[in-house]
Design a protein around this motif. Structure first.
Motif, PDB file in Angstrom:
ATOM      1  N   THR A 179       0.781  -1.376  -0.082  1.00  0.00           N
ATOM      2  CA  THR A 179      -0.079   0.086   0.000  1.00  0.00           C
ATOM      3  C   THR A 179       0.947   1.278  -0.081  1.00  0.00           C
ATOM      4  O   THR A 179       0.477   1.966  -0.755  1.00  0.00           O
ATOM      5  N   LYS A 180       2.029   1.430   0.723  1.00  0.00           N
ATOM      6  CA  LYS A 180       2.712   2.286   0.942  1.00  0.00           C
ATOM      7  C   LYS A 180       3.547   2.471  -0.429  1.00  0.00           C
ATOM      8  O   LYS A 180       3.908   3.737  -1.092  1.00  0.00           O
ATOM      9  N   TYR A 181       3.918   1.537  -1.140  1.00  0.00           N
ATOM     10  CA  TYR A 181       4.611   1.743  -2.363  1.00  0.00           C
ATOM     11  C   TYR A 181       3.844   2.090  -3.335  1.00  0.00           C
ATOM     12  O   TYR A 181       4.188   2.916  -4.253  1.00  0.00           O
ATOM     13  N   ALA A 182       2.501   1.667  -3.355  1.00  0.00           N
ATOM     14  CA  ALA A 182       1.526   2.118  -4.581  1.00  0.00           C
ATOM     15  C   ALA A 182       1.314   3.650  -4.254  1.00  0.00           C
ATOM     16  O   ALA A 182       0.767   4.198  -5.242  1.00  0.00           O
ATOM     17  N   ASN A 183       1.615   4.316  -3.104  1.00  0.00           N
ATOM     18  CA  ASN A 183       1.396   5.769  -2.945  1.00  0.00           C
ATOM     19  C   ASN A 183       2.486   6.391  -3.046  1.00  0.00           C
ATOM     20  O   ASN A 183       2.451   7.333  -2.480  1.00  0.00           O
ATOM     21  N   SER A 184       3.738   5.770  -3.437  1.00  0.00           N
ATOM     22  CA  SER A 184       4.988   6.323  -3.382  1.00  0.00           C
ATOM     23  C   SER A 184       5.472   6.845  -4.868  1.00  0.00           C
ATOM     24  O   SER A 184       4.822   6.336  -5.896  1.00  0.00           O
ATOM     25  N   ASN A 185       6.818   7.355  -4.934  1.00  0.00           N
ATOM     26  CA  ASN A 185       7.272   7.742  -6.315  1.00  0.00           C
ATOM     27  C   ASN A 185       8.012   6.525  -7.001  1.00  0.00           C
ATOM     28  O   ASN A 185       8.478   6.534  -7.825  1.00  0.00           O
TER      29      ASN A 185
END
Length: 219
Positions: free
Chosen positions: A61-67
């Motif tokens: 989830t964090k990677y999906a919302n990251s650059n």
């Protein structure tokens, strides 16, 4: 086992509180983290597997919302889905069923996210979207894993998951029905598939925050 659990709890805390540091990891370091998480959620020790599965859900989830969304999922989307399907459909990890469902549901939504702009497939393959590619790969993985299940039933199962991706109860029911239908579970107590148990790893507030605008166990 205790030192392993402590290690994964540490990794979980790094992911939760210092994720920006993880974004600076090299490709090799990121691969080590992903491999460690997969090793954890495939473990047969319940606490380690649960910690690893919760970490996986939070991390994707964090990677999906990251650059690093494109880079991460180009490298690991299919690997994570493949490894997740292993634990969903074996008989060792029933207690983490809810986390399995949440994570697979999240990966399907990520494949449809506008944040994921890079193609997940490699030429000469061609698909109209990442969601179509993931759908195709899930069918292929399950057909190879369960030759006893008719291909049309596999397709209907994956179609059902995609149709129910925003309806968690219905999504979980599709998963339960397919799992029980396979011969792998014909002589196994499946009651844990209906137990919510300890797997409330994401509270309601966090769950809202995480929504996107999308075979052997280790020794």
């Amino acid at each position: 086992q205790e030192h392993r659990l402590v290690f994964f709890q540490l990794l979980k805390n790094i992911n939760e509180y210092f994720f920006e540091v993880m974004l600076e990891f090299s490709d090799h370091q990121t691969q080590m983290v992903v491999d460690s998480v997969v090793w954890a959620f495939r473990h047969t020790e319940r606490n380690i597997a649960e910690t690893g599965m919760g970490l996986c859900l939070s991390m994707i989830t964090k990677y999906a919302n990251s650059n690093k969304c494109n880079r991460f999922f180009q490298a690991y989307m299919i690997k994570l889905v493949q490894e997740l399907l292993v634990v969903i459909t074996d008989t060792f990890h029933k207690s983490n069923f809810k986390l399995h469902a949440m994570t697979l549901q999240r990966l399907i939504m990520i494949s449809e996210s506008p944040a994921l702009t890079a193609n997940l497939w490699n030429p000469p393959q061609h698909f109209s979207s990442n969601a179509e590619y993931l759908h195709h790969e899930m069918i292929s993985l399950l057909e190879r894993a369960f030759p006893n299940v008719h291909p049309q039933e596999v397709k209907q199962f994956v179609d059902g998951l995609y149709a129910a991706k925003r309806e968690p109860p219905k999504f979980k029911q599709f998963m339960r029905d397919f799992i029980v239908h396979t011969k792998e579970f014909s002589n196994v107590d499946c009651s844990e598939l209906w137990a919510e148990g300890k797997t409330e790893a994401v509270d309601p507030a966090q769950s809202n925050q995480l929504l996107l605008p999308g075979m052997r166990a280790p020794e």
